[in-house]
Design an enzyme around this catalytic site. Structure first.
Site, PDB file in Angstrom:
ATOM      1  N   LYS A  15      -6.753  -8.216   4.157  1.00 42.64           N
ATOM      2  CA  LYS A  15      -6.020  -7.145   3.463  1.00 42.64           C
ATOM      3  C   LYS A  15      -7.033  -6.264   2.743  1.00 42.64           C
ATOM      4  CE  LYS A  15      -2.136  -6.364   0.293  1.00 42.64           C
ATOM      5  NZ  LYS A  15      -1.138  -6.982  -0.609  1.00 42.64           N
TER       6      LYS A  15
ATOM      7  N   SER B 146       3.560  -5.713   0.569  1.00 45.83           N
ATOM      8  CA  SER B 146       2.527  -4.731   0.803  1.00 45.83           C
ATOM      9  C   SER B 146       1.495  -5.152   1.839  1.00 45.83           C
ATOM     10  CB  SER B 146       1.828  -4.424  -0.527  1.00 45.83           C
ATOM     11  OG  SER B 146       1.107  -5.549  -0.983  1.00 45.83           O
TER      12      SER B 146
ATOM     13  N   SER C 173       4.353  -9.849  -1.677  1.00 51.57           N
ATOM     14  CA  SER C 173       3.649  -9.059  -0.670  1.00 51.57           C
ATOM     15  C   SER C 173       3.168  -9.848   0.534  1.00 51.57           C
ATOM     16  CB  SER C 173       2.454  -8.341  -1.298  1.00 51.57           C
ATOM     17  OG  SER C 173       2.902  -7.246  -2.046  1.00 51.57           O
TER      18      SER C 173
END
Lengths: 452, 474
Positions: free
Chosen positions: A56, A133, A158
């Site tokens: 990420k 996210s 997320s």
């Protein structure tokens, strides 16, 4: 993904990156592909040799652009590896790229990407969101045909949310289980690095590597990773899972799994009224309070996009930098978070929320006296279409986190695992265990995986 | 709070803890002076880095709280103090807000008055800003992060000081404690203060003076501010609640902001630093490390050595001097030792602009020197000179006086001869003396000292000289 313990050849890496590029064209999973970095990395021989890892974009990889999905951090090249990255590299894993996310992790649909970034598309239907996210991580985990896991991060859901929407497994360990050194913070008291994979068995070897105390992160835990689990699970089904607003088809999928689980384990209903009622509000107050201070460093002085001319006072300079470079959601959260800790409001919002959080933790702790694992759907609905997301108000948007914020506020290990489909779109189940009970969590996931 | 005194002063003092490394990272706190050489991703606030508390700084602050009688908190928590300023890369400062490490405590002044402390807390130092053409005329500012993240303690007093001189005495006493605990490096001497001050005449309207560096400056700034406020009031103007800055160059204070625009720091708990429990073991350990402090020493010197309060205060104020005194007092009459160390040693140090830390000789030389004085072997004048010379380079006073034949002339016959000779050589002075000119006696004495290079024992010489002069009168 079976560990090959064989260091990959140049050609193999090239093929993997080529595949990633193809996926990226259609699904926009990556913000940066480590074309050169992946080849240059010193390939240690270890338990993760031959395994490819996507990361990420809010986790720092040395000399690889790390923006946390934001425009304001465009061009930021960390001078160090996050502790997790360092550990993965030492075990021979190959870092292939940085995955798309809502800027700074601010979102549930990965639509709040920074200016100039593309919104990732759901592998099951490109008209739908991947969830956020950690959307890019979830998408590439679903798409990859090579041995792959993704390193993701969760503040309020997320990992679980995109895992649910993309039909993969997303595990968030206990707060502090994994070092946060090198994670660009959203809300430090909530941020947790976790793992996304296609199979449950792929999580354990990664978790073993990235867990552990890190002297660079004072909140990392000294307790060793415990993978023991009881054979027979005492499962609590969170009553609020059947509340209005949760898609009936999701409830149906959940019930059908529970029927199967009942044959071997005990299942009873449990209510978490405090968490369900106050969780979202408490989460958004605490998360934005912390976030608004974390983002203060992005003022165009040391960090953040600089303006070509610095011929004005510091105040007007940084105001212009921040006005130009932050996206709408970042501004919204900075403003909420600044308000909630302002003199005169601080006690009513920030301080109150810290107290509510303690109560929520107590509610869970009490539940874990009688249960090994708590279960609910991960999300109240399947991955929405982009056109539906456009119609949502910010509040509706935030409310979609209702089932995931609780375990995140309490710092409890939790994971989403696919249990069925609706209209071809995956449905996720959320399993939560007590602090440090990653073993029980993995055991639960294995049991559910075996049922399908 | 109800005030009664003419002047009310409260201080917030920042002192740098003398640790090897910074408060939240492993960068050195001192060494390379080149700008931006002692910094790392953590003290530069790179996104993704985390602070980790330096345990040494915690030990030091704990000791300070114990020494000043501050009540220690059980759990150490830090907060983020948020404001945008170019000297902070993170745009927040990690400090203690909700729960300081110490609450309360006292410092006793020279006069015996006890000044109450409000709190003691730990925080990080921001970076240093450098303006190439002064703050007003520079169109840019340079930032040096060498200092950023150095550990500070902030000591806040209740508004109980009543004059700039008291404020200075307070600081002296605080520095004394910091020095005794060995947690503050006086040679680098980084001590800063914010002071609030209000006068009875203005109905105690509070003015805050920010950023005063150095404790002599604090007294100056306070004195200036009192004069300024009194002048304002005399002119019929009001004193408004405001924050002012001290300009050490112009020696004036200037308005920074009025209270209406006071900053809101939006404090939150620092989530990257987990709760640290101050254990009883640590407190016990720190307690054991606290030596006898100045005040206790002074009381003991008065009791055991019968020193005057003044002498005892001076001897005990600084650890190095106190240690020297205690060693010397084992061999030399403590009163004589105190008198000599206070008058002569401190005079010579002052003249050479040195601190007691920088003395190169040790107690051996002083004991030798003072035993020569005590036994009347050398004159006080000779001893004073030797003290000056010792400051340049250590040597054995005993051997030195032998080598240079500096022993005091005490033989009365010898002195008589000297007096007779001198009387003969200076008839005019003798005549003047007989005419009632007292100065001439000193002149003649001076001549004898000159002849003997200060070796003649003054009391005896004066007596014999007077006797000889009387003979001449007849």
């Amino acid at each position: 993904m079976t560990p090959t313990t064989k260091t990959p050849s140049k050609k193999e890496i090239q093929n993997v990156l080529k595949e990633c590029e193809t996926h990226n064209k259609k699904h926009h999973c990556f913000t940066t592909l480590c074309k050169e970095e992946a080849q240059k990395q010193k390939k240690a021989k270890g338990t993760l040799s031959g395994i490819y890892i996507s990361v990420k974009d809010n986790i720092c990889v040395k000399d690889v652009e790390t923006t946390a999905g934001s425009h304001i951090l465009k061009g930021y090249l960390p001078k160090f590896d996050a502790t997790t990255i360092q550990k993965l590299k030492e075990e021979g894993a190959t870092i292939i790229g940085k995955t798309s996310c809502d800027a700074f992790g601010f979102g549930s649909f990965n639509t709040n990407v920074g200016k100039g970034f593309s919104i990732p598309k759901n592998p099951h239907d490109t008209k739908r969101t991947t969830g956020g996210s950690s959307g890019g991580s979830a998408a590439i985990t679903q798409l990859a045909t090579f041995p792959h896991v993704s390193l993701a991060e969760s503040t309020g859901g997320s990992i679980a949310c995109p895992a649910s929407f993309c039909g993969i497994i997303g595990l968030t360990p206990t707060y502090g289980r994994v070092s946060r050194y090198g994670l660009i913070p959203y809300a430090n008291s909530l941020d947790k690095i976790g793992i996304m994979s296609k199979k449950v068995s792929e999580i354990e070897p990664i978790l073993k590597v990235i867990s552990g105390f890190d002297e660079k992160d004072g909140t990392s835990l000294k307790e060793p990773l415990n993978l023991n689990a009881p054979k027979k699970l005492r499962i609590g089904i969170i009553k609020e899972s059947y509340a209005k607003g949760i898609d009936p088809e999701i409830q149906k999928a959940l019930k059908s799994i529970l029927t199967k689980l009942k044959q071997k384990h005990t299942i009873t209903e449990i209510s978490l009224p405090l968490t369900t009622t106050y969780g979202v509000a408490c989460y958004y107050i605490l998360a934005t309070s912390e976030a608004s201070t974390n983002l203060a460093c992005l003022s165009g002085l040391r960090y953040g996009q600089e303006l070509p001319k610095k011929n004005k006072g510091f105040n007007s300079y940084f105001t212009e930098v921040r006005t130009k470079s932050f996206n709408q959601e970042s501004k919204r959260r900075i403003m909420i978070g600044t308000f909630t800790r302002m003199a005169g409001y601080r006690d009513a919002y920030y301080i109150k929320a810290t107290k509510v959080r303690t109560k929520i933790i107590q509610e869970y702790k009490k539940a874990f006296k009688t249960y090994d694992v708590l279960i609910s759907p991960t999300m109240p609905f399947i991955a929405p279409t982009f056109s539906n997301i456009d119609k949502m108000t910010p509040l509706q948007n935030y409310l979609s986190d209702i089932l995931t914020v609780g375990s995140n506020l309490a710092g409890l290990p939790h994971a989403s695992i696919p249990i069925g489909k609706k209209e071809g779109m995956p449905i996720g189940l959320l399993a939560i265990t007590d602090h440090l009970k990653e073993g029980t969590l993995l055991q639960t996931l294995k049991e559910i995986e075996a049922l399908q | 709070m109800k005030f009664t005194t003419d002047i009310v002063i409260g201080l917030e003092i920042h002192a740098e803890l003398d640790t090897q490394t910074k408060l939240f990272c492993s960068c050195a706190t001192k060494g390379n002076q080149q700008p931006n050489t002692r910094c790392c991703p953590i003290c530069l606030g790179h996104p993704g880095t985390r602070p980790v508390l330096n345990k040494k700084a915690l030990d030091y602050a704990t000791k300070l709280c114990l020494a000043l009688g501050s009540k220690l908190t059980k759990e150490i928590v830090f907060s983020r103090k948020n404001y945008f300023y170019p000297d902070m890369s993170k745009n927040y400062q990690i400090t203690q807000f909700e729960e300081p490490i110490g609450t309360g405590g006292t410092i006793t002044l020279k006069t015996g008055r006890k000044i109450q402390l409000t709190r003691i807390h730990i925080e990080e130092d921001p970076a240093a800003l450098a303006y190439t053409h002064g703050m007003k005329n520079s169109d840019s500012v340079l930032v040096d992060y060498n200092r950023a993240g150095n550990p500070l303690v902030e000591i806040v007093t209740e508004p109980q000081l009543t004059s700039p001189a008291e404020a200075r005495d307070f600081l002296n006493r605080l520095i004394s404690v910091l020095g005794y605990l060995n947690i503050f490096d006086i040679t680098r001497g980084i001590i800063k203060a914010d002071a609030n001050i209000s006068l009875k005449e203005s109905n105690y309207s509070r003015v805050e003076i920010k950023n005063i560096s150095g404790f002599k400056e604090i007294e100056k700034a306070l004195t200036y501010e009192i004069t300024r406020q009194k002048t304002q009031l005399r002119r019929g103007l009001k004193i408004t609640r405001e924050t002012r800055g001290w300009n050490p160059t112009s020696k004036t204070t200037l308005s920074l902001r009025t209270k209406e625009t006071e900053a809101d720091y939006g404090y939150i708990l620092e989530p990257d630093l987990s709760l640290i429990t101050l254990t009883d073991e640590l407190i016990h350990l720190m307690k054991k490390e606290i030596p006898e402090l100045a005040q206790q020493k002074s009381e003991r010197y008065q009791r055991e050595h019968k020193l005057s309060k003044e002498d005892a205060d001076v001897m005990s104020m600084e650890l190095e001097l106190a240690q020297l005194f205690e060693k010397v007092a084992t061999k030399i009459d403590p009163k004589l030792a105190a008198r000599w160390l206070r008058r002569e040693l401190l005079r010579v140090l002052n003249y050479n602009k040195k601190t007691t830390k920088e003395i190169q000789f040790n107690e051996k030389e002083i004991i030798e020197l003072l035993s020569l004085v005590q036994t009347n072997t050398i004159s006080e004048t000779t001893a004073q000179k030797l003290m000056e010379q010792l400051m340049e380079k250590p040597f054995s006073p005993k051997e030195h006086i032998k080598k240079h034949n500096l022993e005091q002339v005490t033989n009365e016959k010898e002195i008589e001869t000297l007096c007779k000779e001198t009387i003969k050589e200076h008839p005019q002075a003798v005549k003047d003396y007989h005419a009632g000119e007292q100065k001439s006696l000193h002149y003649l004495l001076g001549q004898i000292m000159k002849k003997t290079r200060g070796k003649a024992e003054p009391t005896k010489t004066t007596k014999i000289l007077k006797k000889e002069l009387k003979k001449k009168e007849l």
